[in-house]
Design a protein around this motif. Structure first.
Motif, mmCIF file in Angstrom:
data_model
loop_
_atom_site.group_PDB
_atom_site.id
_atom_site.type_symbol
_atom_site.label_atom_id
_atom_site.label_comp_id
_atom_site.label_asym_id
_atom_site.label_seq_id
_atom_site.Cartn_x
_atom_site.Cartn_y
_atom_site.Cartn_z
ATOM 1 N N SER A 148 -6.230 10.604 -7.267
ATOM 2 C CA SER A 148 -5.739 10.132 -5.977
ATOM 3 C C SER A 148 -6.860 9.494 -5.168
ATOM 4 N N LEU A 162 -7.419 3.203 6.374
ATOM 5 C CA LEU A 162 -7.885 3.138 4.987
ATOM 6 C C LEU A 162 -9.210 2.392 4.904
ATOM 7 N N ILE A 197 -1.305 10.106 2.545
ATOM 8 C CA ILE A 197 -1.846 10.330 1.200
ATOM 9 C C ILE A 197 -1.288 11.628 0.618
ATOM 10 N N ARG A 210 -3.323 8.603 7.998
ATOM 11 C CA ARG A 210 -3.792 8.442 6.618
ATOM 12 C C ARG A 210 -3.706 9.733 5.811
ATOM 13 N N LEU A 232 0.792 -1.225 0.000
ATOM 14 C CA LEU A 232 0.000 0.000 0.000
ATOM 15 C C LEU A 232 0.827 1.278 0.000
ATOM 16 N N THR A 292 2.297 11.022 -0.360
ATOM 17 C CA THR A 292 2.347 10.165 -1.550
ATOM 18 C C THR A 292 1.995 10.971 -2.794
ATOM 19 N N PHE A 324 -6.757 5.529 -3.978
ATOM 20 C CA PHE A 324 -6.808 5.099 -2.580
ATOM 21 C C PHE A 324 -8.180 4.510 -2.226
#
Length: 478
Positions: A310, A348, A409, A405, A135, A412, A314
């Motif tokens: 995105s 998630l 995110i 989270r 992940l 990322t 996710f």
């Protein structure tokens, strides 16, 4: 282990062993100059020497169980030491997905993809570490700990195929298996200075039944130090029979004479500029392509909604993890919790449960819009050149699963802002170690339209010959 050790009739140094790529090792085996057992012994010794990397999830027994068929004795890569990422099942090895949830889980069967690896003749000496369920873009797990980067202590090897990238970059193995749903093969290759190729979607033999969510985005291949190893591995594992979705590539053996139109894409999917050092290396790569006679032009930023892409990516990951969690709940007698899953995975799943019933349709529309925008680049270009990641290699902890989270995110999106579109659009993409900053690798990425894997490999050969990339500084070596 920089001293000499004996292989076959030759006494060689560890650096000489590291200088052989997989194609050369296979040639030495065929010619009788080395044996598979001697290569395996050398690889195991180097695995032990570089145990500090934390890249090996499990070691295969030196003597495989009687019910595990041996590698193909006449395969094109017969005798070459290899490892599989722990997201794929391999008889005789734990199949953990990088998670405490599946600690001790095993399979006794070869998937169609694993069978192609076996039939290629590769010696699987173990499994390599991954972020939990692949992940995150850094390989740091509660199950195995941190996988380090051979270039510098404290720097991430990337993810999710971080263990494979670290072992290949350290010269322990000539190549190792990885998979890629949004950059999981190419990102660690960029951070560790090796080659990471994602073929056209569905070209390789599938690993198994497609999982909901991310399933259709996942592509299997390897991480290698040379382009020819990546090409040879594709030829050994691509679909060639009645189930082939694309005409087989076969073995691409070198550069092509055709000059290409190359579009240089600087902005990420989020519309942001890369780090200045990455932008500098992108310009150097573009200049290299121009010096080779290719027609190089700048491309405008993609007309896409980065936030929508995105959220779709996710959201797909959340859907996949929800299915996994539901499948083990009857066995545990409760939903998996912090004893089995890492904080990011749990967050998630929780976030995914808040998404509405139309989320699948919204995601599909976002991916379709992104695909159309990206494929429009190939109306005027043969290849798109971009960075692989938008910043130089990040420190361990930057993408740790306990960072939260929303933070993960956002980080990322900032760093991995180029590679996901190739999985959504089915385009083949490859990270090449063409740049450096402050002594660390900076990967450059080339991509082509779906099905044009041979064109991409031919260009990669040419770039490798024109600007050979350095090896990671291993102990006692360079």
């Amino acid at each position: 282990m920089n001293g000499a050790f004996t292989i076959g009739r030759m006494s060689i140094s560890a650096d000489e062993y590291r200088s052989w790529d997989a194609v050369e090792m296979a040639r030495l085996v065929r010619s009788g100059q080395v044996t598979p057992a001697e290569l395996a012994d050398a690889a195991r010794a180097l695995m032990a020497e570089r145990s500090d990397l934390g890249a090996v999830a499990a070691h295969a027994p030196a003597t495989p169980p009687a019910d595990v068929p041996p590698p193909g004795p006449a395969g094109p890569l017969a005798g070459v030491p290899f490892a599989v990422k722990e997201l794929i099942g391999w008889p005789g090895l734990p199949w953990t997905f990088g998670s405490r949830l599946f600690a001790g889980h095993r399979t006794e069967e070869y998937s169609p993809y694993a069978a192609r690896i076996r039939d290629a003749g590769l010696q699987v000496l173990g499994s390599t570490t991954s972020s939990e369920f692949g992940l995150l873009g850094s390989t740091e797990t509660a199950l195995h700990g941190v996988t380090g980067n051979p270039w510098r202590v404290g720097v991430s090897a990337g993810g999710s195929s971080g263990g494979s990238a670290a072992l290949v970059a350290a010269g322990v193995l000539p190549m190792a298996h990885g998979d890629d749903a949004g950059g999981s093969l190419r990102v660690p290759a960029a951070l560790t200075g090796v080659v990471g190729f994602k073929p056209t979607n569905q070209r390789p033999t599938p690993v198994g039944p497609e999982m909901p969510g991310l399933g259709r985005l996942v592509v299997e291949h390897c991480i290698s130090r040379t382009v020819r190893d990546s090409a040879a591995f594709l030829a050994a594992t691509e679909r060639t029979g009645a189930d082939a979705v694309h005409p087989p590539v076969g073995v691409v053996r070198g550069p092509a004479r055709d000059r290409l139109r190359i579009a240089v894409l600087g902005a990420t999917l989020m519309g942001a500029a890369p780090h200045p050092a990455v932008a500098r290396e992108l310009r150097r790569a573009a200049d290299l392509c121009a010096s080779l006679g290719h027609d190089v032009v700048d491309a405008a930023p993609l007309d896409v909604s980065g936030p929508a892409l995105s959220r779709g990516f996710f959201g797909a990951a959340a859907q996949t993890m929800a299915v996994v969690a539901a499948s083990v709940t009857p066995l545990l007698g409760r939903p998996p919790g912090p004893e089995e899953l890492e904080p990011f995975t749990l967050e998630l799943i929780e976030w995914g449960a808040t998404l509405g019933p139309d989320e699948d349709a919204v995601r599909a529309a976002a991916f379709a819009d992104g695909t159309r925008a990206y494929l429009r680049l190939f109306e005027r270009a043969d290849v798109v050149l971009s960075p692989t990641v938008a910043r130089p290699p990040w420190p361990v902890g930057h993408l740790s699963p306990d960072a939260g989270r929303e933070v993960l995110i956002r980080r990322t999106e900032e760093a991995v802002g180029y590679t996901p579109i190739h999985n959504m659009s089915s385009c083949p993409g490859m990270s090449l170690p063409l740049g450096q900053d402050d002594g660390l690798p900076v990967g450059m990425h080339i991509a082509a339209r779906p099905g044009a894997d041979a064109l991409l490999l031919a260009l990669a050969y040419e770039l490798e010959q024109a600007a050979p990339w350095p090896a990671a500084p291993w102990p006692g070596g360079a």
